[in-house]
Scaffold this active site. Sequence first.
Site, PDB file in Angstrom:
ATOM      1  N   LYS A 159       0.867  -1.174   0.000  1.00 12.22           N
ATOM      2  CA  LYS A 159       0.000   0.000   0.000  1.00 12.22           C
ATOM      3  C   LYS A 159       0.908   1.230   0.000  1.00 12.22           C
ATOM      4  O   LYS A 159       1.561   1.523   0.993  1.00 12.22           O
ATOM      5  CB  LYS A 159      -0.907   0.051   1.233  1.00 12.22           C
ATOM      6  CG  LYS A 159      -1.923   1.206   1.126  1.00 12.22           C
ATOM      7  CD  LYS A 159      -2.401   1.736   2.441  1.00 12.22           C
ATOM      8  CE  LYS A 159      -1.487   2.727   3.082  1.00 12.22           C
ATOM      9  NZ  LYS A 159      -1.296   3.991   2.350  1.00 12.22           N
TER      10      LYS A 159
ATOM     11  N   GLU B 146      11.376   0.663   9.383  1.00 14.01           N
ATOM     12  CA  GLU B 146      12.359   1.727   9.132  1.00 14.01           C
ATOM     13  C   GLU B 146      11.635   3.018   9.457  1.00 14.01           C
ATOM     14  O   GLU B 146      10.812   3.498   8.687  1.00 14.01           O
ATOM     15  CB  GLU B 146      12.813   1.642   7.670  1.00 14.01           C
ATOM     16  CG  GLU B 146      14.153   2.281   7.451  1.00 14.01           C
ATOM     17  CD  GLU B 146      13.985   3.638   6.837  1.00 14.01           C
ATOM     18  OE1 GLU B 146      13.895   4.619   7.610  1.00 14.01           O
ATOM     19  OE2 GLU B 146      13.939   3.729   5.606  1.00 14.01           O
TER      20      GLU B 146
ATOM     21  N   CYS C 224      14.424  10.414   5.907  1.00 12.54           N
ATOM     22  CA  CYS C 224      14.612   9.995   7.298  1.00 12.54           C
ATOM     23  C   CYS C 224      16.090   9.979   7.681  1.00 12.54           C
ATOM     24  O   CYS C 224      16.412   9.900   8.860  1.00 12.54           O
ATOM     25  CB  CYS C 224      13.959   8.645   7.535  1.00 12.54           C
ATOM     26  SG  CYS C 224      14.344   7.480   6.261  1.00 12.54           S
TER      27      CYS C 224
ATOM     28  N   GLU D  50      11.756  15.368  14.247  1.00 12.03           N
ATOM     29  CA  GLU D  50      12.264  15.339  12.876  1.00 12.03           C
ATOM     30  C   GLU D  50      11.751  16.588  12.162  1.00 12.03           C
ATOM     31  O   GLU D  50      10.540  16.790  12.070  1.00 12.03           O
ATOM     32  CB  GLU D  50      11.706  14.095  12.167  1.00 12.03           C
ATOM     33  CG  GLU D  50      12.749  13.092  11.798  1.00 12.03           C
ATOM     34  CD  GLU D  50      12.182  11.938  10.992  1.00 12.03           C
ATOM     35  OE1 GLU D  50      11.021  11.540  11.208  1.00 12.03           O
ATOM     36  OE2 GLU D  50      12.919  11.423  10.153  1.00 12.03           O
TER      37      GLU D  50
HETATM   38  P1  ADP Z   1       4.313  10.383   7.283  1.00 12.66           P
HETATM   39  O1  ADP Z   1       4.107  11.247   8.487  1.00 12.66           O
HETATM   40  O2  ADP Z   1       5.666  10.436   6.710  1.00 12.66           O
HETATM   41  O3  ADP Z   1       3.242  10.475   6.259  1.00 12.66           O
HETATM   42  P2  ADP Z   1       3.098   7.947   8.179  1.00 12.66           P
HETATM   43  O4  ADP Z   1       3.664   6.928   9.091  1.00 12.66           O
HETATM   44  O5  ADP Z   1       1.869   8.661   8.595  1.00 12.66           O
HETATM   45  O6  ADP Z   1       4.292   8.911   7.853  1.00 12.66           O
HETATM   46  O7  ADP Z   1       2.805   7.298   6.755  1.00 12.66           O
HETATM   47  C1  ADP Z   1       3.587   6.287   6.185  1.00 12.66           C
HETATM   48  C2  ADP Z   1       2.676   5.268   5.560  1.00 12.66           C
HETATM   49  O8  ADP Z   1       1.837   4.729   6.593  1.00 12.66           O
HETATM   50  C3  ADP Z   1       1.717   5.833   4.510  1.00 12.66           C
HETATM   51  O9  ADP Z   1       1.551   4.879   3.479  1.00 12.66           O
HETATM   52  C4  ADP Z   1       0.427   6.007   5.289  1.00 12.66           C
HETATM   53  O10 ADP Z   1      -0.731   5.931   4.461  1.00 12.66           O
HETATM   54  C5  ADP Z   1       0.491   4.808   6.198  1.00 12.66           C
HETATM   55  N1  ADP Z   1      -0.362   4.928   7.413  1.00 12.66           N
HETATM   56  C6  ADP Z   1      -0.659   6.034   8.125  1.00 12.66           C
HETATM   57  N2  ADP Z   1      -1.480   5.727   9.155  1.00 12.66           N
HETATM   58  C7  ADP Z   1      -1.713   4.384   9.094  1.00 12.66           C
HETATM   59  C8  ADP Z   1      -2.480   3.461   9.874  1.00 12.66           C
HETATM   60  N3  ADP Z   1      -3.153   3.834  10.945  1.00 12.66           N
HETATM   61  N4  ADP Z   1      -2.482   2.164   9.496  1.00 12.66           N
HETATM   62  C9  ADP Z   1      -1.773   1.764   8.417  1.00 12.66           C
HETATM   63  N5  ADP Z   1      -1.039   2.573   7.653  1.00 12.66           N
HETATM   64  C10 ADP Z   1      -0.995   3.880   7.973  1.00 12.66           C
END
Ligand code: ADP
Length: 485
Positions: free
Chosen positions: A179, A255, A289, A386
């Site tokens: 995803k 990561e 990162c 960050e």
């Molecule tokens: P950033 O702040 O860099 O966007 P995130 O950790 O929010 O970092 O996002 C990284 C990935 O995790 C994206 O693909 C986002 O859609 C996904 N993501 C965010 N929230 C969730 C969740 N609750 N469950 C699964 N995937 C998530």
Amino acid sequence: MTKLTDQSLLKTASYWQGEWHDADSNFEVINPANGDVIAKVADSTATAAEKAVAAADKAFAGWAARPASERSELLLRWQQLLLEHQDDLGLLLTLEQGKPLAEAKGEIAYGASYMQWFAEEAKRVYGDTIPAKSGDQRIVVIKQPVGVVAAITPWNFPNAMIARKAAAALAAGCTFVVKPAQLTPLSALAMAELADRAGIPAGVFNVITSTDAKAIGDVLTQDKRVAKFSFTGSTKIGKQLAKQCAGTVKRVSLELGGNAPFIVFADADLDAAIDGLMASKFRNAGQTCVCTNRILVQQSIVEPFTEKLQQAIGKLKLGKGTDDNVDIGPLINNDACDKVDKLLHQALAMGAKLHCGGKRQATDSLFYFPTLVTGVNNDMAVAQDEIFGPVAAVQSFDDEAEAIALANATDSGLAAYFYSRDIGRCWRVAEALQYGMVGVNEGMVSNPTAPFGGVKQSGYGREGSKYGLDDYLDVKYLCLGGLDK
Ligand code: ADP
């Protein structure tokens, strides 16, 4: 949208079982440089994610059984197609993510380099024989693919974060469901199109696009058919997803966020340090990162160092990624700009000094001026969070012990950098830094031959290098008995 040479690389549906699947509704992919809608992409549901997992599960046995040399050839074909379409893929990436076109094309080559690396490693999954305790036994160790791998990836490297995981998984004999981030699904879908053209069998590489990250994440972390989960993203979400994986005892690689220190000792080659810092701080507008987050400079050289750094920052060109000679594109969205602004202004309120930048190009613009601030200390949020933006935050230290203590005073442990010409110091500091990766007189450390990954709350697992396949392989011990009969 600017035309691609091969317009069929612009896909808008999810991809599983070797087919494209629309959804009942779509979501918009926005160009951060101008707010234009680039495409409308399938907003797939949890049911779609289950179907993608089923497809990967169905394809697994066949893919795992293929000789490694065949998997290797298919990966190489995929790699070649990525390189053949580097211009289009780079353009698509710049349009959805914002980074300058040269950097975007560089990311395509970087992603492809993992495919080449793991295509080669696929052929070297060696086992072991171990002297047995008894004469009528033999002990043999073989390595087998773990099974279906699911991944969730971020928006800052829409191609490479997928390539790095998928290449290792497919090389090991695993099948893969990803995803991608909602903000940047087009690069992932273009990769699926090229996987298809490369002849990667149906179900081996699958992509689910969605705005409902939680629903898709729930399937990918909780479905029993998924053997391993790999995540690159924020520490907060990573921790939550790791917990979700515990229910079915999945293998997990994480990561997560970093807080990279960049230490400059008084005995360093200052010009080399500035070059390394510019690459590590301002690449992708500071949105990686492993970007430098804290610049630690020995007290006696703070002044000349700051002067040189300000000059270098003054040469950076801010603009649309598709314009010529641009060094820094827009930040990904409004929240990212607000966060950078907030961290900076908190630091200024606590006594830090602004030398240049410090604001957006215009109200509501996502273009943030490259910024230099000095007089920062580790108590400020700008040093603890960050930044993920083009802000160079300089603090000072007196001696080596203080530099190491400051550098390690964080829960993160991804990348660290330092500059010194003293060989003894280089060893001491490299060993003392609690980080998964350390650049010693080097500001760019990531390439497929090296193990990428963190310690502490930056995660676990390694991507790239000879260690990179381990996360996708089970070690199986065979005990052959009764040999004397
Ligand atoms: P950033 O702040 O860099 O966007 P995130 O950790 O929010 O970092 O996002 C990284 C990935 O995790 C994206 O693909 C986002 O859609 C996904 N993501 C965010 N929230 C969730 C969740 N609750 N469950 C699964 N995937 C998530």
